[in-house]
Design a protein around this motif. Structure first.
Motif, short mmCIF file in Angstrom:
data_model
loop_
_atom_site.label_atom_id
_atom_site.label_comp_id
_atom_site.label_asym_id
_atom_site.label_seq_id
_atom_site.Cartn_x
_atom_site.Cartn_y
_atom_site.Cartn_z
N LYS A 124 0.82 -1.22 0.00
CA LYS A 124 0.00 0.00 0.00
C LYS A 124 0.84 1.26 0.00
N ASP A 125 1.95 1.25 0.72
CA ASP A 125 2.77 2.46 0.81
C ASP A 125 3.83 2.55 -0.28
N GLU A 126 3.96 1.55 -1.14
CA GLU A 126 4.93 1.60 -2.24
C GLU A 126 4.38 2.40 -3.40
N GLU A 127 5.29 3.00 -4.17
CA GLU A 127 4.92 3.76 -5.36
C GLU A 127 4.77 2.80 -6.54
N PHE A 128 3.86 3.09 -7.45
CA PHE A 128 3.70 2.33 -8.68
C PHE A 128 4.65 2.89 -9.71
N THR A 129 5.14 2.01 -10.60
CA THR A 129 5.99 2.45 -11.70
C THR A 129 5.31 2.06 -13.00
N CYS A 130 5.19 3.02 -13.91
CA CYS A 130 4.55 2.79 -15.20
C CYS A 130 5.51 1.99 -16.08
N CYS A 131 5.00 0.92 -16.67
CA CYS A 131 5.87 0.12 -17.54
C CYS A 131 5.95 0.71 -18.94
N PHE A 132 5.17 1.75 -19.24
CA PHE A 132 5.23 2.39 -20.56
C PHE A 132 6.26 3.53 -20.56
N PRO A 144 -0.55 9.25 -19.10
CA PRO A 144 -0.97 10.18 -20.17
C PRO A 144 -0.22 9.93 -21.49
N LYS A 145 1.03 9.56 -21.43
CA LYS A 145 1.79 9.28 -22.66
C LYS A 145 1.23 8.05 -23.36
N TYR A 146 0.81 7.05 -22.58
CA TYR A 146 0.23 5.83 -23.15
C TYR A 146 -1.11 6.14 -23.81
N THR A 148 -2.04 9.02 -25.09
CA THR A 148 -1.74 9.77 -26.30
C THR A 148 -1.26 8.83 -27.42
N TRP A 149 -0.42 7.91 -27.07
CA TRP A 149 0.09 6.95 -28.05
C TRP A 149 -1.03 6.12 -28.64
N ARG A 150 -1.97 5.66 -27.82
CA ARG A 150 -3.09 4.85 -28.30
C ARG A 150 -3.99 5.67 -29.23
N VAL A 151 -4.21 6.94 -28.92
CA VAL A 151 -5.03 7.79 -29.79
C VAL A 151 -4.32 7.95 -31.14
N LYS A 152 -3.01 8.15 -31.08
CA LYS A 152 -2.22 8.33 -32.30
C LYS A 152 -2.27 7.08 -33.18
N LYS A 153 -2.29 5.89 -32.59
CA LYS A 153 -2.35 4.64 -33.33
C LYS A 153 -3.77 4.28 -33.76
N GLY A 154 -4.73 5.01 -33.28
CA GLY A 154 -6.13 4.73 -33.64
C GLY A 154 -6.76 3.63 -32.81
N LEU A 155 -6.16 3.31 -31.68
CA LEU A 155 -6.68 2.26 -30.84
C LEU A 155 -7.70 2.76 -29.82
N LEU A 156 -7.75 4.03 -29.64
CA LEU A 156 -8.63 4.58 -28.62
C LEU A 156 -9.08 5.97 -29.07
N VAL A 157 -10.31 6.26 -28.83
CA VAL A 157 -10.82 7.59 -29.12
C VAL A 157 -10.33 8.51 -28.01
N GLU A 158 -9.96 9.74 -28.38
CA GLU A 158 -9.41 10.68 -27.42
C GLU A 158 -10.43 10.94 -26.32
N PRO A 159 -9.97 10.88 -25.08
CA PRO A 159 -10.89 11.11 -23.97
C PRO A 159 -11.39 12.55 -23.97
N THR A 160 -12.65 12.70 -23.66
CA THR A 160 -13.23 14.04 -23.61
C THR A 160 -12.94 14.67 -22.27
#
Length: 162
Positions: A124-132, A144-146, A148-160
Protein backbone atom coordinates in the motif's frame (compact mmCIF):
# COMPACT_ATOMS: atom_id res chain seq x y z
CA UNK A 1 26.69 -82.15 -27.05
CA UNK A 2 23.74 -81.35 -24.77
CA UNK A 3 25.83 -78.83 -22.82
CA UNK A 4 26.81 -77.03 -26.04
CA UNK A 5 23.24 -77.04 -27.27
CA UNK A 6 21.92 -75.73 -23.93
CA UNK A 7 24.53 -72.96 -23.92
CA UNK A 8 23.72 -72.05 -27.52
CA UNK A 9 19.99 -71.82 -26.86
CA UNK A 10 20.31 -69.92 -23.58
CA UNK A 11 22.76 -67.27 -24.83
CA UNK A 12 21.52 -63.66 -24.73
CA UNK A 13 23.30 -60.57 -25.94
CA UNK A 14 23.53 -58.10 -23.06
CA UNK A 15 25.31 -55.29 -24.90
CA UNK A 16 28.41 -55.44 -22.71
CA UNK A 17 30.69 -56.83 -25.38
CA UNK A 18 31.03 -56.26 -29.10
CA UNK A 19 28.12 -57.76 -31.07
CA UNK A 20 30.52 -59.13 -33.66
CA UNK A 21 32.35 -61.12 -30.97
CA UNK A 22 29.02 -62.34 -29.61
CA UNK A 23 27.85 -63.66 -33.00
CA UNK A 24 31.25 -65.22 -33.62
CA UNK A 25 30.96 -67.01 -30.26
CA UNK A 26 27.58 -68.44 -31.35
CA UNK A 27 29.15 -69.51 -34.65
CA UNK A 28 32.03 -71.11 -32.76
CA UNK A 29 29.60 -73.12 -30.60
CA UNK A 30 27.77 -74.22 -33.76
CA UNK A 31 31.06 -75.38 -35.34
CA UNK A 32 31.91 -77.36 -32.18
CA UNK A 33 28.53 -79.03 -32.47
CA UNK A 34 29.29 -79.81 -36.12
CA UNK A 35 32.40 -81.72 -35.05
CA UNK A 36 30.14 -83.77 -32.75
CA UNK A 37 28.00 -84.71 -35.77
CA UNK A 38 25.15 -82.27 -34.98
CA UNK A 39 25.04 -79.73 -37.76
CA UNK A 40 22.86 -76.63 -37.44
CA UNK A 41 21.75 -74.99 -40.66
CA UNK A 42 22.75 -71.40 -41.31
CA UNK A 43 19.08 -70.32 -41.26
CA UNK A 44 18.64 -71.84 -37.80
CA UNK A 45 21.82 -70.17 -36.62
CA UNK A 46 20.59 -66.83 -37.98
CA UNK A 47 17.32 -67.16 -36.09
CA UNK A 48 19.11 -68.16 -32.89
CA UNK A 49 21.18 -64.97 -33.14
CA UNK A 50 18.09 -62.81 -33.83
CA UNK A 51 16.15 -64.39 -30.96
CA UNK A 52 19.01 -63.73 -28.55
CA UNK A 53 19.17 -60.01 -29.34
CA UNK A 54 17.61 -57.63 -26.76
CA UNK A 55 14.42 -55.59 -27.22
CA UNK A 56 16.13 -52.47 -28.56
CA UNK A 57 17.01 -54.49 -31.70
CA UNK A 58 13.26 -54.99 -32.36
CA UNK A 59 13.20 -52.70 -35.40
CA UNK A 60 16.23 -54.50 -36.83
CA UNK A 61 14.56 -57.91 -36.40
CA UNK A 62 11.40 -56.70 -38.13
CA UNK A 63 13.37 -55.32 -41.07
CA UNK A 64 15.19 -58.67 -41.45
CA UNK A 65 11.95 -60.65 -41.34
CA UNK A 66 10.25 -58.43 -43.94
CA UNK A 67 13.06 -58.78 -46.49
CA UNK A 68 12.87 -61.40 -49.20
CA UNK A 69 16.63 -61.96 -49.22
CA UNK A 70 18.20 -64.08 -46.52
CA UNK A 71 21.58 -63.01 -45.22
CA UNK A 72 24.66 -65.08 -44.68
CA UNK A 73 26.21 -65.11 -41.23
CA UNK A 74 28.81 -62.56 -42.31
CA UNK A 75 26.13 -60.26 -43.70
CA UNK A 76 24.24 -60.59 -40.41
CA UNK A 77 27.39 -59.60 -38.51
CA UNK A 78 27.86 -56.59 -40.76
CA UNK A 79 24.26 -55.43 -40.38
CA UNK A 80 24.25 -56.02 -36.62
CA UNK A 81 27.43 -53.97 -36.20
CA UNK A 82 25.84 -51.12 -38.18
CA UNK A 83 22.66 -51.35 -36.10
CA UNK A 84 24.63 -51.37 -32.85
CA UNK A 85 26.52 -48.25 -33.95
CA UNK A 86 23.22 -46.55 -34.86
CA UNK A 87 21.74 -47.45 -31.48
CA UNK A 88 24.79 -46.10 -29.64
CA UNK A 89 24.61 -42.89 -31.68
CA UNK A 90 20.90 -42.51 -30.83
CA UNK A 91 21.58 -43.15 -27.16
CA UNK A 92 24.37 -40.58 -27.02
CA UNK A 93 22.21 -38.00 -28.82
CA UNK A 94 19.25 -38.57 -26.51
CA UNK A 95 21.57 -38.41 -23.49
CA UNK A 96 22.92 -35.09 -24.73
CA UNK A 97 19.42 -33.75 -25.36
CA UNK A 98 18.15 -34.82 -21.96
CA UNK A 99 21.16 -33.34 -20.18
CA UNK A 100 20.79 -29.99 -21.96
CA UNK A 101 17.05 -29.87 -21.29
CA UNK A 102 17.68 -30.64 -17.60
CA UNK A 103 20.13 -27.74 -17.43
CA UNK A 104 17.50 -25.40 -18.88
CA UNK A 105 14.93 -26.65 -16.38
CA UNK A 106 17.37 -26.09 -13.52
CA UNK A 107 17.99 -22.51 -14.63
CA UNK A 108 14.27 -21.79 -14.84
CA UNK A 109 13.64 -23.41 -11.47
CA UNK A 110 16.45 -21.44 -9.91
CA UNK A 111 15.08 -18.19 -11.35
CA UNK A 112 11.60 -19.00 -10.07
CA UNK A 113 12.99 -19.73 -6.62
CA UNK A 114 14.68 -16.36 -6.58
CA UNK A 115 11.44 -14.69 -7.61
CA UNK A 116 12.57 -13.40 -10.99
CA UNK A 117 9.58 -15.00 -12.75
CA UNK A 118 7.03 -13.97 -10.17
CA UNK A 119 5.12 -10.71 -10.36
CA UNK A 120 5.54 -8.61 -7.26
CA UNK A 121 2.46 -6.93 -5.90
CA UNK A 122 3.22 -3.49 -4.51
CA UNK A 123 2.37 -2.81 -0.91
CA UNK A 124 0.00 0.00 0.00
CA UNK A 125 2.77 2.46 0.81
CA UNK A 126 4.93 1.60 -2.24
CA UNK A 127 4.92 3.76 -5.36
CA UNK A 128 3.70 2.33 -8.68
CA UNK A 129 5.99 2.45 -11.70
CA UNK A 130 4.55 2.79 -15.20
CA UNK A 131 5.87 0.12 -17.54
CA UNK A 132 5.23 2.39 -20.56
CA UNK A 133 7.05 5.59 -19.58
CA UNK A 134 9.03 4.13 -16.63
CA UNK A 135 7.99 6.95 -14.26
CA UNK A 136 6.77 6.27 -10.76
CA UNK A 137 3.46 7.40 -9.33
CA UNK A 138 1.09 5.82 -11.84
CA UNK A 139 0.46 2.62 -13.77
CA UNK A 140 0.31 2.11 -17.56
CA UNK A 141 -3.48 2.31 -17.77
CA UNK A 142 -3.34 5.77 -16.11
CA UNK A 143 -0.31 7.02 -18.10
CA UNK A 144 -0.97 10.18 -20.17
CA UNK A 145 1.79 9.28 -22.66
CA UNK A 146 0.23 5.83 -23.15
CA UNK A 147 -3.21 7.33 -23.75
CA UNK A 148 -1.74 9.77 -26.30
CA UNK A 149 0.09 6.95 -28.05
CA UNK A 150 -3.09 4.85 -28.30
CA UNK A 151 -5.03 7.79 -29.79
CA UNK A 152 -2.22 8.33 -32.30
CA UNK A 153 -2.35 4.64 -33.33
CA UNK A 154 -6.13 4.73 -33.64
CA UNK A 155 -6.68 2.26 -30.84
CA UNK A 156 -8.63 4.58 -28.62
CA UNK A 157 -10.82 7.59 -29.12
CA UNK A 158 -9.41 10.68 -27.42
CA UNK A 159 -10.89 11.11 -23.97
CA UNK A 160 -13.23 14.04 -23.61
CA UNK A 161 -12.51 16.69 -21.04
CA UNK A 162 -14.76 16.62 -17.95
Amino acid sequence: MSNLLAKLISMKYKGKSNIKEYIMEISNLASKMKTLKLELGEDLLMHLVLISLPAHFRQFKVSYNTQKDKWSLYELISHCVQEEERLWRDISESTHLSSTSQNKKRKKTKGAAEGSFQQKKPKKDEEFTCCFCKKSGHMKKECPKYATWRVKKGLLVEPTAK
